[in-house]
Design a protein around this motif. Structure first.
Motif, PDB file in Angstrom:
ATOM      1  N   GLY A  57      -1.901  36.024 -45.175  1.00 21.00           N
ATOM      2  CA  GLY A  57      -2.647  34.996 -44.473  1.00 21.00           C
ATOM      3  C   GLY A  57      -1.973  33.636 -44.565  1.00 21.00           C
ATOM      4  O   GLY A  57      -2.016  32.840 -43.622  1.00 21.00           O
ATOM      5  N   LEU A  58      -1.302  33.393 -45.684  1.00 18.90           N
ATOM      6  CA  LEU A  58      -0.631  32.112 -45.885  1.00 18.90           C
ATOM      7  C   LEU A  58       0.637  31.999 -45.050  1.00 18.90           C
ATOM      8  O   LEU A  58       0.865  30.978 -44.388  1.00 18.90           O
ATOM      9  N   ARG A  84       1.539  33.230 -42.325  1.00 19.20           N
ATOM     10  CA  ARG A  84       1.336  33.092 -40.883  1.00 19.20           C
ATOM     11  C   ARG A  84       1.172  31.631 -40.466  1.00 19.20           C
ATOM     12  O   ARG A  84       1.290  31.317 -39.274  1.00 19.20           O
ATOM     13  N   GLN A  85       0.939  30.760 -41.434  1.00 20.30           N
ATOM     14  CA  GLN A  85       0.727  29.345 -41.127  1.00 20.30           C
ATOM     15  C   GLN A  85       2.020  28.526 -41.159  1.00 20.30           C
ATOM     16  O   GLN A  85       2.000  27.329 -40.870  1.00 20.30           O
ATOM     17  N   PHE A  86       3.143  29.189 -41.509  1.00 22.92           N
ATOM     18  CA  PHE A  86       4.397  28.461 -41.692  1.00 22.92           C
ATOM     19  C   PHE A  86       5.546  29.181 -40.971  1.00 22.92           C
ATOM     20  O   PHE A  86       5.453  30.380 -40.688  1.00 22.92           O
ATOM     21  N   LEU A 140       7.054  26.595 -46.337  1.00 24.48           N
ATOM     22  CA  LEU A 140       6.185  27.522 -47.063  1.00 24.48           C
ATOM     23  C   LEU A 140       6.286  27.303 -48.563  1.00 24.48           C
ATOM     24  O   LEU A 140       5.270  27.198 -49.273  1.00 24.48           O
ATOM     25  N   TYR A 171       4.856  24.029 -49.886  1.00 23.56           N
ATOM     26  CA  TYR A 171       3.399  24.146 -49.993  1.00 23.56           C
ATOM     27  C   TYR A 171       3.020  24.889 -51.278  1.00 23.56           C
ATOM     28  O   TYR A 171       2.155  24.452 -52.044  1.00 23.56           O
TER      29      TYR A 171
END
Length: 233
Positions: free
Chosen positions: A109-110, A112-114, A147, A150
């Motif tokens: 899930g993480l 996919r944001q980067f 990524l 973060y």
């Protein structure tokens, strides 16, 4: 009080497990000179699963306060240590695999944001000065990816996924779960039945350490003692 975690394996004898642990730990103590300055029973989050029907056995170790005097909630089906024959090591490995699946789901899930990130090894392969111990500029380039910037800025997340998270989760779900199951008992250090203190720096690679750790646990007899400890150097 921060501390390192240790798995202690003890000889087979009729002595109480706490006494056997104390005897096993004694040669390695000493403020500033030994492996530990203080130690205490328990490593929160790493408790053993007790075999059904053995929950009330007095030979099991449960430390209900930590080094700060704070209460620890240890349900009857968990313990900090005991004779191997009273512990459900297979269930312990299964729990590790289930937790791995949860981390995997979180990681997917993480990411996919980067933008897609490369592994640390990919950066090291392009830097002739980089080594396993001193990746140098390769590490700087690796951690500068959005990524990993973060992840590394969030200590709790960093602790959960590790330094080289891109490679860790890049092996695939099944392989990752199998690895975590195999490493279910591995913590910072191991004190073997033979009285050898081993940590990840004792062997050539981390994989060798985890394999050694796993085999050391698998070869224990039912009446060997085993316990998780926390220690401070």
């Amino acid at each position: 009080m921060a501390g390192e975690s240790l798995l202690v394996c003890t000889e087979r004898s009729d002595a109480p497990l706490y006494e056997k642990i104390s005897s096993a730990m004694e040669p390695f103590g000493g403020e500033g000179t030994g492996e530990w300055a203080t130690w205490w029973i328990g490593e929160s989050g790493s408790e053993f699963i007790v075999k059904s029907g053995s929950e009330g056995d007095p030979r099991l170790l449960r430390e209900f306060t930590n080094a700060r005097g704070e209460l620890r909630d240890i349900p009857p089906h968990l313990c900090d240590g005991g004779p191997v024959g009273l512990l459900d090591l297979a269930a312990h490995r299964l729990r590790a695999a289930e937790r791995a699946r949860e981390r995997w789901t979180m990681w997917q899930g993480l990411v996919r944001q980067f933008p897609a990130a490369r592994t640390l090894r990919e950066f090291m392969d392009k830097d002739p000065e980089a080594t396993e111990i001193r990746p140098g500029k390769a590490w700087v380039r690796y951690r500068s990816q959005p990524l990993m910037t973060y992840v590394l800025a969030r200590p709790e997340l960093h602790q959960k996924v590790g330094d080289d998270a891109v490679a860790t989760f890049g092996i695939g779900l099944d392989a990752y779960m199998a690895r975590c199951s195999r490493r279910a008992f591995a913590v910072d250090s191991l004190l073997t039945v033979g009285g050898e203190w081993v940590d990840v720096g004792s062997l050539s690679t981390a994989d060798e350490y985890y394999d050694f750790f796993s085999k050391s646990v698998e070869t224990l007899e039912p009446d060997n003692g085993i316990a998780f400890l926390t220690y401070r150097c």
